[in-house]
Structure formats: C-alpha cells, structure tokens
Scaffold this motif. Structure first.
Motif, short mmCIF file in Angstrom:
data_model
loop_
_atom_site.label_atom_id
_atom_site.label_comp_id
_atom_site.label_asym_id
_atom_site.label_seq_id
_atom_site.Cartn_x
_atom_site.Cartn_y
_atom_site.Cartn_z
N TRP A 127 0.86 -1.19 0.00
CA TRP A 127 0.00 0.00 0.00
C TRP A 127 0.89 1.24 0.00
CZ3 TRP A 127 -5.50 -0.06 1.87
CH2 TRP A 127 -6.08 1.20 1.73
N PHE A 143 -0.10 7.01 -3.43
CA PHE A 143 -0.08 7.38 -4.84
C PHE A 143 0.23 8.85 -4.99
CE2 PHE A 143 -2.01 4.25 -7.91
CZ PHE A 143 -1.67 3.16 -7.16
N TYR A 193 -2.85 11.94 -9.76
CA TYR A 193 -3.87 11.03 -10.28
C TYR A 193 -5.27 11.56 -9.96
CZ TYR A 193 -0.65 7.24 -11.31
OH TYR A 193 0.34 6.47 -11.84
N TYR A 194 -5.40 12.16 -8.77
CA TYR A 194 -6.71 12.66 -8.34
C TYR A 194 -7.20 13.78 -9.24
CZ TYR A 194 -10.40 13.90 -5.11
OH TYR A 194 -11.62 14.15 -4.56
N ALA A 222 -8.41 12.34 -12.43
CA ALA A 222 -9.72 11.70 -12.25
C ALA A 222 -10.81 12.76 -12.20
CB ALA A 222 -9.72 10.86 -10.98
N PHE A 227 -11.37 14.04 -15.68
CA PHE A 227 -12.04 12.98 -16.43
C PHE A 227 -13.53 12.93 -16.09
CE2 PHE A 227 -13.56 8.54 -16.25
CZ PHE A 227 -13.68 8.34 -17.61
N LEU A 228 -13.85 13.09 -14.81
CA LEU A 228 -15.26 13.04 -14.37
C LEU A 228 -16.08 14.10 -15.11
CD1 LEU A 228 -17.54 12.16 -12.49
CD2 LEU A 228 -16.61 13.67 -10.76
N ASP A 272 -16.54 13.12 -18.65
CA ASP A 272 -17.42 11.96 -18.68
C ASP A 272 -18.88 12.42 -18.68
OD1 ASP A 272 -17.42 9.25 -18.88
OD2 ASP A 272 -17.61 8.91 -16.73
N VAL A 273 -19.19 13.40 -17.83
CA VAL A 273 -20.56 13.93 -17.78
C VAL A 273 -20.89 14.64 -19.09
CG1 VAL A 273 -22.13 15.44 -16.53
CG2 VAL A 273 -20.46 14.11 -15.27
N VAL A 281 -22.21 12.29 -21.61
CA VAL A 281 -23.60 11.92 -21.33
C VAL A 281 -24.56 12.85 -22.07
CG1 VAL A 281 -25.33 11.87 -19.51
CG2 VAL A 281 -23.13 10.80 -19.14
N PHE A 314 -23.89 -0.72 -9.27
CA PHE A 314 -24.26 -1.60 -10.37
C PHE A 314 -25.67 -2.15 -10.17
CE2 PHE A 314 -24.42 -5.53 -12.75
CZ PHE A 314 -23.96 -5.11 -13.97
N VAL A 374 -25.68 5.66 -18.12
CA VAL A 374 -25.08 6.81 -17.44
C VAL A 374 -24.61 6.40 -16.04
CG1 VAL A 374 -25.62 9.04 -16.40
CG2 VAL A 374 -26.33 8.55 -18.73
N VAL A 394 -21.41 4.48 -16.61
CA VAL A 394 -20.30 5.27 -17.17
C VAL A 394 -19.85 6.34 -16.17
CG1 VAL A 394 -19.78 7.01 -18.92
CG2 VAL A 394 -20.82 4.86 -19.58
N VAL A 395 -20.80 7.06 -15.56
CA VAL A 395 -20.43 8.18 -14.70
C VAL A 395 -20.15 7.70 -13.27
CG1 VAL A 395 -21.18 10.34 -13.68
CG2 VAL A 395 -21.61 9.89 -16.07
N GLY A 436 -17.74 4.38 -13.60
CA GLY A 436 -16.56 4.66 -14.40
C GLY A 436 -15.75 5.84 -13.92
N ALA A 437 -16.39 6.81 -13.29
CA ALA A 437 -15.63 8.01 -12.91
C ALA A 437 -15.65 8.25 -11.40
CB ALA A 437 -16.18 9.23 -13.64
N ILE A 438 -16.82 8.24 -10.78
CA ILE A 438 -16.89 8.64 -9.37
C ILE A 438 -16.27 7.58 -8.47
CG2 ILE A 438 -18.49 9.15 -7.48
CD1 ILE A 438 -20.20 10.62 -9.51
N LEU A 463 -12.65 7.84 -8.76
CA LEU A 463 -12.20 9.00 -7.98
C LEU A 463 -12.06 8.62 -6.51
CD1 LEU A 463 -11.74 12.00 -8.78
CD2 LEU A 463 -13.99 12.46 -7.86
N PHE A 490 -8.98 6.44 -6.08
CA PHE A 490 -7.78 7.27 -6.08
C PHE A 490 -7.62 7.99 -4.75
CE2 PHE A 490 -7.44 7.90 -10.95
CZ PHE A 490 -6.63 6.79 -11.02
N ALA A 491 -8.75 8.54 -4.23
CA ALA A 491 -8.68 9.26 -2.96
C ALA A 491 -8.22 8.34 -1.84
CB ALA A 491 -10.04 9.86 -2.63
N VAL A 492 -8.69 7.08 -1.88
CA VAL A 492 -8.26 6.12 -0.85
C VAL A 492 -6.79 5.82 -1.00
CG1 VAL A 492 -8.53 3.76 -0.04
CG2 VAL A 492 -10.54 5.10 -0.61
#
Lengths: 123, 168
Positions: free
Chosen positions: A53, A56, A60-61, A64, A67-68, A71-72, A75, B40, B57, B60-61, B64-66, B69, B72-74
C-alpha cells in the motif's frame, strides 16, 4: 430474445461464472502445504521491498476529477448526437451542430484553464 | 414470479447487502469495491424500469468516474491512518435519528403515490433517447439549460482545479 438487455445479462452471468469455476476448482483439489516463502508476495520473481500500500501521487486525483467532468459531458453528447442524426429533426441540423459546438467550446475553456494552471503537467 | 421480478429481488438484495458492506468494511478499498456493486445494482434497477440510457449513465459516470475518484482518494491516504481511525464517532446517535427520520419521511410521501404491485409500468417509447436529444436542442424546449449545463460543468471543473491546485 427480443430484449437486448437479456444478452447483457447473459454476458454478466458468463463473466461471473468463468472466473469462479477455476478458482473454486483449484481450491477444491489443490494440496495445501503453506510455508513462509510460498506465502510471500510474488512480483516478477524479484524480492518485494516495502509495503504494497504505497501512497499514490496526488496528481492522479486531478486527472480523475477532470475525467469526471468530461465523462458527464459525453452523457449530454449522446442524446445530442441522436438528435443530429434524426430522420425528421425538429430544428435545422446545422443549428443542432452549432449548439453542440458551443457546448463543447465552453468545456474546452475549462480544459484550457486546467492546462494553463499547469495541472496537466506531470510534475 | 416472472424473470424480471426475480432479477429485481436479486439486484435489490445486492444493493442492500453491498451498501451494508460499504459502511462496515474495515478496509476502505473494499468499501469502494462494495460501493461499485451497490451502484451496479441500481443500474440493473434502471434497466428493469426501461430507463436504459440512465442505466448506461449510471455505469459510465458513477462506476466509471466517481468510484474511480474514490479509489484514487483512498490510495492517496496512508494506510496507518486508516487502521488507527475508528469507524464511528460520538455523533452516531444523531446520524441514526436523522436516517430514521428520512426513512419515515420517504415512506410517508411514497404512500401518497399509491404504489401497488399490479400497477403497470408507464409505456416507454422506443425512441425516448432521440426525443430527449430533440428536446435538448430545440429552442422551444431545453436548449438554454443544455448550454447552461456546460457552463455548470466548467464551473465545477474550475472549482475542483482551484481546490486541487498547489497554492504557492
């Protein structure tokens, strides 16, 4: 099968079964003689150093996050693309195309801001 | 019971069980993975409601993204920080009370809708996504909210970038 979601469900089912079968099979028939060397983490045959562990890179955050947002954006672009491709469009196709371009250009401004602030640089 | 009811009960069970694991998992990465299972399950419910685009959506959102995120935060946090911290704090009775009140409020409002098992699903047109697109681009309907949504996304992006920025 007229419902296309049934295919997706079948894929899901097969996707769940395929990894479970070999794992369960090997758990059933494999002999268990553990020793410390066998149980150690394997990484390309090289002895592992430190913890698995690791912290990172914070960058990267940011990626992301950006990207979010985009991504929206996609949509919104899916129904827009369908409207552009419609058989009997409610408005002029050129008008629809311009609307989409404006939509994307506003978001490009956000991307340019991120870029200019140097957040896309891998520092 | 027909097939869609069985799928509904399976996915509802998946949602409830994995949501429980999200809050009880000691390891935050496991909690994030259970959250993906929860999201899911919600996507499957959208499919059952014939809201296919919303299901896509959702995947994907949210997945796929949140969820990415969150993971990554973890991964940005340090492990010893996680194992030392407690899962609850002194505010848990307040949180329990607020949750119970919210549940009661939702149940009270939902009673007014007259849900019942024999009430059929409203018919969904096959070209619903195209209709949504037409509504988004036609000046009589939602073209302004469509463009404003872009501005909103840029505002969210600029805000996130500003917060994440290394201020010198």
């Amino acid at each position: 099968m007229q419902n296309p979601w049934v295919y997706l469900g079948l894929f899901l089912l097969v996707g769940i079964i395929i990894p479970i079968v070999p794992i369960a099979f090997s758990a059933l028939i494999a002999p268990r003689k553990p020793n410390p060397i066998k149980q150690s983490t394997y990484e390309c045959g090289i002895e592992t150093v430190g913890e698995s562990w690791v912290q990172f890179k914070a960058q990267y955050y940011v990626f992301a996050l950006v990207f979010l947002i985009f991504d929206v954006e996609t949509v919104f672009l899916f129904p827009w693309a369908l409207a552009l491709n419609a058989q009997n469009p409610a408005v002029l196709p050129a008008f629809i195309a311009i609307e989409g371009v404006i939509f994307i250009l506003i978001l490009v401004a956000g991307l340019v801001y991120t870029w200019r602030k140097g957040l896309l640089e891998w520092a | 019971m027909d097939a869609s009811q069985i799928i509904f009960f399976l996915s509802a069970a998946l949602i409830l069980v994995s949501a429980l694991f999200v809050v009880t998992a000691r390891n935050l990465v496991h909690a994030a993975l259970w959250l993906i299972a929860t999201l899911f399950g919600v996507a499957v419910l959208y499919v059952l409601l014939e809201a296919g685009f919303l299901a896509v959506v959702q995947v994907v959102v949210y997945i796929g993204a949140i969820a990415i995120l969150f993971i990554f935060a973890v991964m940005l946090t340090r492990r010893d920080l996680l194992s030392q911290s407690s899962q609850t704090n002194a505010n848990w009775p307040v949180a329990l009370g607020v949750s119970a009140l919210s549940l009661a409020a939702i149940a009270f409002i939902a009673r007014g809708f007259g849900f019942s098992l024999d009430r059929p699903l409203a018919p969904v047109p096959t070209d619903s996504l195209e209709r949504l697109g037409q509504a988004l681009v036609s000046p009589q309907q939602f073209v302004l909210p469509f463009e404003v949504a872009s501005v909103l996304l840029v505002a969210a992006l600029v805000g996130a970038v500003y917060v994440a920025m290394n201020k010198k």
